[in-house]
Design an enzyme around this catalytic site. Structure first.
Site, short mmCIF file in Angstrom:
data_model
loop_
_atom_site.label_atom_id
_atom_site.label_comp_id
_atom_site.label_asym_id
_atom_site.label_seq_id
_atom_site.Cartn_x
_atom_site.Cartn_y
_atom_site.Cartn_z
N ASP A 90 41.35 37.29 37.48
CA ASP A 90 41.05 35.88 37.26
C ASP A 90 39.98 35.77 36.19
OD1 ASP A 90 41.11 33.03 37.82
OD2 ASP A 90 39.15 33.32 38.75
N GLU A 101 46.90 35.11 34.81
CA GLU A 101 47.37 33.73 34.82
C GLU A 101 47.68 33.27 33.41
OE1 GLU A 101 45.98 29.53 36.95
OE2 GLU A 101 44.55 31.13 36.60
N ASP A 154 36.43 32.41 43.02
CA ASP A 154 37.00 33.27 41.98
C ASP A 154 37.70 34.49 42.55
OD1 ASP A 154 36.03 31.54 40.03
OD2 ASP A 154 34.10 32.57 39.91
#
Length: 380
Positions: A190, A276, A358
Site C-alpha cells: 500500500d 493498487e 494502512d
C-alpha cells in the site's frame, strides 16, 4: 531460446565547447522540425479530415531543406530530423486512439532539451568516448558497460546544463519465466503519504518528504529569482540555482525508489507483489494533497517495480482503484460505509478488531489480488 531484449543505459557526457555548439544546433533543428511537422499535420487535418503519412511528411521535409531559407537544416544529422517527424506521427496516432492528449508545440524557453540519433552511433569503453553522426569523440563517463547492438542514442540536456546520453541496446537474453503465484510468497503493498510504503508483512518505510525539506531553501531562492530582470546575467545565474534545488530533490527521490525496488525484488523471498492501480492524475487535483502526492512520485515507483520484476521473473498483481481496500476489515471482510482520510486506525463493528488503516489496506490489496488470480479469497 534467447529473445531480443531492449535495455537503456544512461551516461553523463562532457562535450567540449565546439561539441556543445553542434549539440545545441541539433536541439534547435529537432524542435523546429517537430513544430513544423505538427503545424503541417494540423492544417492538413482541418482541410481533409485525415493526417499525412510518414512518407508524405518526409518528402515535404526534403523539399524544405532544398530551399535557401531553410538550408541550415542540412548542418545537422538528417536521421535526427526524421526522428522528430516520427514523434509527430506517433503523437497523432496516440491521440486518435485515445491513449494521449493532443500534441503540443515545443517551446524554446524550456531548458530541458533532447534529440535522437537512430543510426551510426558507436562507443569506445577503453577510451571513454561516444561517437555520434556529425559529432565525434564526446567524452563520456561509462559507469557500466553493455553488450549488444545500439538501437538509438538520445542526447539530452537538463535544466542545470548537464548533458546526458541514453543508449538503447538490443541484446539476446533469456528472461526468467515468471514464478508460480504462491499465497505464502505474496506481499501486498500500500502506498501512502505518512509512510511511503506499507507491506502486508508489517514493514513500513517512512516518507522522506524531500521537497518539503527543501521548501524553505527553495522559497528563498525563488523569491530572489522573482526580483531579477529578464535576460540579465544575474537572472540566468539565479535561475540555475533554483533548478539545482529541484534537480537534487529529483535525484534523491529517484535514488530512494531504486534502492527500495531493488530491495523488494532482489533481497526478498517473495515472488509476487500486489499493488493498487492508482489514479494519480485524478488524485493530484486535490489542491490540499497535490504537492505531497507529486513529491512522493507513486507512478515512478510502480514503473521501476514493474520492469525490475520482469527482469527477475517476479509477478506484479494489480487491483482496481475503486476496490475498498482501506474500508474493508482484513479479518472478517466487513466493509465500512465511510472512512474519512484523517482516521488512521479504526475498530471493526463486526469482529471488534482494531485495525491500522494502512496495514489493513496492504493486507486487503494482497487478499483481493490473490482472489482475482487464484479464484479464492485468502487471508493467510
Amino acid at each position: 531460446m534467447n529473445k531480443p531484449f531492449l535495455k537503456a543505459y544512461k551516461y553523463r557526457i562532457y562535450p567540449n565547447r565546439e561539441q556543445q555548439v553542434l549539440i545545441e544546433k541539433h536541439f534547435g533543428c529537432a524542435r523546429f522540425t517537430f513544430n513544423w511537422a505538427l503545424a503541417l499535420q494540423q492544417s492538413y487535418y482541418k482541410e481533409h479530415k485525415k493526417i499525412l503519412s510518414r512518407k508524405e511528411i518526409q518528402d515535404q521535409l526534403v523539399l524544405l531543406k532544398k530551399t535557401p531559407e531553410f538550408e541550415w537544416l542540412n548542418t545537422v544529422n538528417s536521421q535526427s530530423l526524421l526522428s522528430s517527424l516520427l514523434h509527430v506521427y506517433t503523437a497523432f496516432g496516440n491521440f486518435f486512439k485515445c491513449r494521449a492528449e493532443f500534441p503540443k508545440f515545443k517551446s524554446k524557453k524550456i531548458q530541458q532539451r533532447s534529440y535522437q540519433c537512430p543510426q551510426h552511433c558507436t562507443v569506445n569503453f577503453a577510451s571513454g568516448v561516444l561517437n555520434l553522426p556529425k559529432i565525434k569523440e564526446i567524452k563520456t563517463i561509462f559507469s557500466r558497460q553493455f553488450d549488444g547492438k545500439i538501437k538509438t542514442v538520445t542526447i539530452s540536456k537538463s535544466a542545470t546544463g548537464k548533458y546526458y546520453a541514453s543508449i538503447l541496446v538490443e541484446t539476446e537474453v533469456n528472461l526468467p519465466v515468471p514464478s508460480i503465484i504462491e499465497v505464502d510468497k505474496t506481499i501486498g503493498i500500500d502506498l501512502g503519504l505518512t509512510h511511503m510504503l506499507i507491506q502486508s508483512d508489517g514493514d513500513k518505510v517512512e516518507n522522506p518528504r524531500y521537497l518539503k525539506k527543501a521548501q524553505k531553501r527553495l522559497a528563498i531562492q525563488q523569491k530572489i529569482f522573482s526580483r531579477k530582470k529578464k535576460e540579465a546575467q544575474n537572472y540566468r545565474r539565479q535561475k540555475l540555482r533554483v533548478a539545482c534545488i529541484h534537480e537534487k530533490v529529483r535525484n534523491q527521490r529517484l535514488d530512494l525508489h531504486h534502492k527500495l525496488t531493488h530491495k523488494l525484488i532482489c533481497e526478498n523471498q517473495a515472488t509476487t507483489y500486489a499493488v493498487e492501480d492508482l489514479g494519480v492524475k485524478s488524485m493530484v487535483k486535490n489542491r490540499k494533497l497535490a504537492k505531497s502526492i507529486s513529491d512522493i512520485a507513486w507512478g515512478q515507483f510502480l514503473t521501476l517495480l514493474k520492469y525490475k520484476a520482469e527482469w527477475y521473473g517476479k509477478n506484479i498483481l494489480r487491483i482496481g482503484r475503486f476496490v475498498p481496500s482501506s474500508k474493508t476489515c482484513s479479518q472478517c471482510g466487513y466493509t465500512m460505509e465511510k472512512l474519512p482520510l484523517h482516521i488512521r486506525s479504526w475498530s471493526c463493528p463486526d469482529c471488534l478488531s482494531v485495525l491500522d488503516r494502512d496495514l489493513n489496506a496492504s493486507m486487503n490489496i494482497r487478499n483481493f489480488a490473490l482472489a482475482d488470480v487464484l479464484g479464492q479469497f485468502s487471508t493467510v
